[in-house]
Design an enzyme around this catalytic site. Structure first.
Site, PDB file in Angstrom:
ATOM      1  N   LYS A  40     -20.552  61.353  11.770  1.00  0.00           N
ATOM      2  CA  LYS A  40     -19.457  60.507  11.306  1.00  0.00           C
ATOM      3  C   LYS A  40     -18.989  60.950   9.921  1.00  0.00           C
ATOM      4  O   LYS A  40     -17.790  60.933   9.631  1.00  0.00           O
ATOM      5  CB  LYS A  40     -19.909  59.053  11.292  1.00  0.00           C
ATOM      6  CG  LYS A  40     -20.021  58.498  12.722  1.00  0.00           C
ATOM      7  CD  LYS A  40     -20.602  57.106  12.749  1.00  0.00           C
ATOM      8  CE  LYS A  40     -20.577  56.560  14.168  1.00  0.00           C
ATOM      9  NZ  LYS A  40     -21.247  55.262  14.275  1.00  0.00           N
ATOM     10  N   SER A  78     -20.566  49.882  17.200  1.00  0.00           N
ATOM     11  CA  SER A  78     -20.483  50.316  15.811  1.00  0.00           C
ATOM     12  C   SER A  78     -19.107  50.164  15.181  1.00  0.00           C
ATOM     13  O   SER A  78     -18.935  50.426  14.010  1.00  0.00           O
ATOM     14  CB  SER A  78     -20.960  51.762  15.695  1.00  0.00           C
ATOM     15  OG  SER A  78     -20.020  52.609  16.292  1.00  0.00           O
TER      16      SER A  78
END
Ligand code: ADP
Length: 891
Positions: free
Chosen positions: A832, A789
């Protein structure tokens, strides 16, 4: 007549033992032919034989006198009543010393007693004291000793002449009676009192009293030598008083000894009785028949037990009856039977499918966690319709401290099941789950069977903790053992290796906890229903702290106490008769929601003591940034403990150290006073580069087992010296560091390629990637990292380096990049986003396909954020380098 020296403190008859042959011969001679002979009896001054009491015959040795001064001058004139010689008589010497002896009357009864005691070469003399004599001279040292004596006149005293004498006489009489009640030996003497003593003669009374006591020879001699009636009575009374004290002491000692004896005897008696009772009731350990009877009774009590288990128990009972009691196998069989008969084959706690109750209990203990609560309520509803919720395995996945374990406990309470937790973190021995073979020494069933026995019900809620950290076994695989256990199609007949009979595990509700899902073995994961807990944001943490953690911690440290209400006690009585037959546990109402506890401040605690919201805000922002609240709870506990110390110290005016002393005037802890309690904050900023990011650096967002985190990607060109033509040597290579694992390493290569291609399109003439090697690093280097990611962040960092332009300062991004430049979706959007907010980021780039995840986030998380969604890398580039008008791009 043989004049003899002797002593006598009081007049009475005395027995004396003689050992000197000359003395014995002389006495025998003078008494021969029925002659009445007399001797003088005197006490020797230095004699340590003089300590004999009045109750024992005097020992007269040595009877030889060497110095006339050895004798006390006052003694007794005594008649030799009888002499008896031992078997081989060699009478030779006179008696040396005789006990005190003056007598009021002649008494010949004692004559016969003497004969048996006479030893060889000795003689026993019975003396009757007549009157006192004073020694005038010792004429011959002998033996036998010759003395000249002067007889005392008889002292006649009329007690009625002197009040003092009468008072002393009366006191002596009453004292004699008192001592007689205490001392049985004294009682014998007193028997003779009326016949022997004229109580009107004070002198004789004093003599009698003194003769009964155990006073020392010196004391008795004092009485003997006393001429004054008053003084003699006094001396005798002193001796009697001493006697009384001694008798009292003696009685006390004997009472104590007796008490000890009876206690020991009682114990012995009771223990013997207990033994025989035990034997009769079959409780005696080694009583085999009783043991067999006990197992049979247990077996008969089961209303429902699998046929195979029943047969196994019966077979074992048969075996046990044939085994020797002390053999090893007997004990093995016995332990096995204990396990078999103690399992809750037919015992279950009543299932409670009451939505309102379940909701109330879950909400009361935990803030938020709606996903978990919803699933549990669905379970309750299904249970109500179907009658059971078999075959469900819930897995709570999330960072530490988000309440996985504690909500599982709450679920057990809401459903009315017993709770059992066991951790499989690092577990590699399959026998922990499945049990050992019975042949091993100390063999035991596995944790699951132990759980059934401990909880005593066959439908508990079992929490299998840390299933993502399950070890790899070297003997059998724990994962496959768990699989068998958790598989609803197999676990109705779970077979423990030790127990070796099928046990129905299908009524058990299993829950698991994990930090990450990746490491859970696939087949296990397949059977679970996953609920993700993503951690808490600032407002959630504040709510949890204020509503749950602060009251809990204050309660634990005594700063709050629970109020005991009468209503609560009344409640328990009322429903018990209404619903008694439905519930096997009569004192608990199955559907009653436990009353909400009320708290009050104990009187010792100041009323203004409080932990203010501002201090909690500060704690959450600057001290406890992780996803869960365990650290926050620790900090709050620390504050409470310190407050408790200060409260007690203030009450006792005890001094405190500089560290623990309260500096603020009031008792409230707020943002300003917080550091007094928990020290300086460990975080001041989440960013490695607080200002503008340098060229070649971009901020990514990562998702770890501890929640989300901001993560920098750094790049540097490796400078080499130019060759002769001014061209750099080498170039085009990539070096990576920062504990990256395979997937992440691969994504660095992909990013390198994408970056090169992109630079070629955007800045045709820029040959940076051809001329320089690139070094990419991900701090912090010690933490292992993996996953794709960070792809778009890596490309961005490399482009920033190659173009020598900084990336927008308040930007963070996440997204996998494909080789052709597409941005692919990633996980952990909520974590996140939270991490980005913590790091003070305003602008975010997410993959376009994650838009839905983002839209589902609560509004307070999205507030004030500028978020872009990228389908291709170009879009990321535009935002990162603020080139919005460069590509005509729409989304
Ligand atoms: P985990 O099992 O996820 O590591 P725990 O269940 O041990 O975490 O929770 C840690 C502490 O945080 C517990 O004291 C728990 O009561 C508290 N806690 C966690 N989440 C919540 C919540 N939503 N509401 C109230 N307390 C919570």
């Amino acid at each position: 007549m043989t004049p003899r020296r002797c002593d006598a403190a009081t007049l009475s008859e005395r027995n004396a033992q003689l050992t000197d042959k000359a003395t014995i011969d002389a006495l025998t001679r003078s008494s021969a032919g029925g002659n009445v002979s007399y001797v003088g009896v005197f006490l020797r001054k230095d004699s340590h034989h003089s300590h004999h009491g009045p109750y024992e015959p005097a020992v007269v040795t040595p009877e030889v006198l060497t110095d006339p001064d050895q004798l006390y001058p006052v003694g007794s004139f005594a008649q030799v009543h009888r002499i008896q010689r031992g078997a081989d008589p060699r009478p030779d010497r006179p008696a040396d010393q005789l006990p005190p002896g003056l007598r009021p009357d002649t008494d010949t009864d004692a004559e016969d007693d003497v004969a048996d005691n006479v030893a060889e070469g000795q003689a026993s003399v019975l003396l009757l004291g007549h009157r006192r004599v004073t020694l005038t001279s010792v004429d011959r040292l002998g033996p036998p000793v010759d003395v000249t004596v002067e007889h005392w006149d008889r002292i006649v005293t009329d007690p009625f002449q002197s009040d003092m004498v009468r008072a002393l006489s009366n006191e002596i009489v009453s004292m004699i009676r008192e001592v007689a009640t205490l001392n049985p030996l004294f009682r014998e003497h007193i028997h003779y009192f009326p016949t022997r003593v004229d109580s009107n003669d004070p002198m004789k009374l004093a003599d009698f009293a003194a003769s009964m006591t155990t006073g020392s020879a010196g004391e008795l001699q004092g009485v003997l030598a006393e001429k004054d009636p008053e003084a003699r009575l006094h001396k005798a009374l002193t001796l009697l008083t001493k006697e009384r004290e001694v008798s009292r002491l003696q009685q006390e000692i004997s009472a104590q000894v007796e008490a000890k004896m009876t206690e020991a005897q009682r114990r012995y008696f009771l223990t013997e009785q207990l033994k025989s009772i035990k034997k009769e009731l079959g409780m005696e350990k080694d009583d085999k028949d009783a043991l067999l009877g006990k197992y049979r009774q247990k077996l008969a009590a089961f209303t429902e037990i699998p046929e195979e288990a029943r047969r196994a128990i019966e077979a074992e009972l048969e075996k046990l009856s044939a085994l020797e009691k002390n053999s090893a196998e007997f004990n093995v069989t016995r332990t096995y039977l204990d396990w078999l008969t103690e399992l809750p084959w037919d015992t279950a706690t009543p299932e409670r499918y009451d939505l309102a109750r379940a909701r109330e209990i879950l909400d009361r203990q935990h803030y938020g966690l709606d996903d978990v609560k919803d699933v549990i309520l669905q379970f309750v509803a299904v249970g109500k319709l179907r009658g059971s919720i078999q075959g469900k395995i819930l897995c709570l996945a999330g960072p530490p401290g988000v309440g996985k374990t504690s909500i599982a406990k709450g679920v057990a309470e809401a459903l009315g099941r017993k709770f059992y937790r066991f951790s499989v973190g690092g577990l590699s021995d399959v026998s922990e789950i499945r049990g050992h073979r019975r042949t091993y020494v100390g063999a035991m069933p596995g944790k699951l069977i132990q759980c059934l026995k401990t909880t005593g019900s066959n439908n508990p809620l079992i929490l299998i903790d840390e299933i993502d950290k399950l070890g790899k076994g070297f003997q059998g695989d724990p994962a496959s053992a768990l699989l068998e256990l958790l598989d609803p199609s197999q676990n109705s007949s779970f077979r423990d290796t030790y127990l070796d009979v099928p046990v129905d595990m299908s009524k058990v509700l299993f829950m698991c906890t994990a930090n990450v899902l990746e490491t859970i073995p696939g087949p296990l994961l397949d059977r679970m229903e996953i609920i993700n807990l993503s951690g808490y944001d600032v407002p959630e943490k504040l709510e949890i702290a204020e509503r749950y953690l602060v009251p809990k911690s204050m309660l634990e440290s005594g700063l709050l106490e629970e109020k005991k209400t009468d209503a609560a006690e009344g409640d328990t009585d009322a429903p018990s008769d209404a619903d008694a037959d439905a519930d096997p546990d009569p004192d608990a109402d199955p559907d009653a929601i436990p009353p909400l506890p009320e708290y009050l401040t104990p009187s010792a605690v100041p009323a203004d003591l409080a932990i203010e919201r501002s201090s909690l805000e500060s704690l959450v922002r600057w001290y406890c940034r992780e996803a869960g609240v365990r650290n926050l709870e620790k900090h709050i506990r620390k504050i409470c403990r310190k407050l408790a110390l200060q409260v007690v110290a203030a009450a006792e005016s005890a001094p405190l150290t500089e560290r623990t002393r309260r500096k603020a005037p009031g008792w409230t802890v707020d943002a300003d006073t917080l550091d007094e309690y928990v020290g300086k904050p460990p975080f001041t900023s989440d960013r490695m580069f607080p200002g503008d990011t340098p060229h070649g650096v971009a901020m990514g967002l990562a998702w770890t087992s501890m929640g989300g985190a901001a993560l920098y990607i750094e790049t540097q060109g490796i400078v080499r010296s130019a060759d002769a033509e001014g061209k750099p040597r080498g170039g085009g290579g990539l070096r990576v560091t920062g504990s990256m694992k395979d997937v992440m390493k691969e994504s660095t290569s992909i990013a390198h390629t994408v970056g090169r291609k992109f630079l070629h399109e955007y800045q045709m003439g820029n040959s940076y990637f051809d001329d320089y090697d690139v070094h990419m690093h991900v701090p912090d280097g010690a933490t292992p990292k993996d996953g794709p990611s960070a792809g778009i962040t890596m490309v961005t960092a490399m482009l920033s380096l190659a173009m020598d332009r900084p990336v927008r300062a308040d930007l963070a991004m996440t997204g996998e990049v494909s080789l052709s430049g597409l941005v692919l979706p990633v996980g952990g959007i909520k974590e996140k986003t939270m991490a980005a907010r913590r790091a003070g980021i305003d602008c975010l780039v997410f993959p376009a396909q994650n838009k839905r995840d983002y839209d589902e986030l609560p509004d307070y998380l999205k507030e004030g954020l500028e978020v872009h969604f990228a389908e291709e890398y170009k879009r990321v580039f535009e935002i990162a380098f603020m080139e919005d008008d460069f590509f005509d791009h729409k989304i």
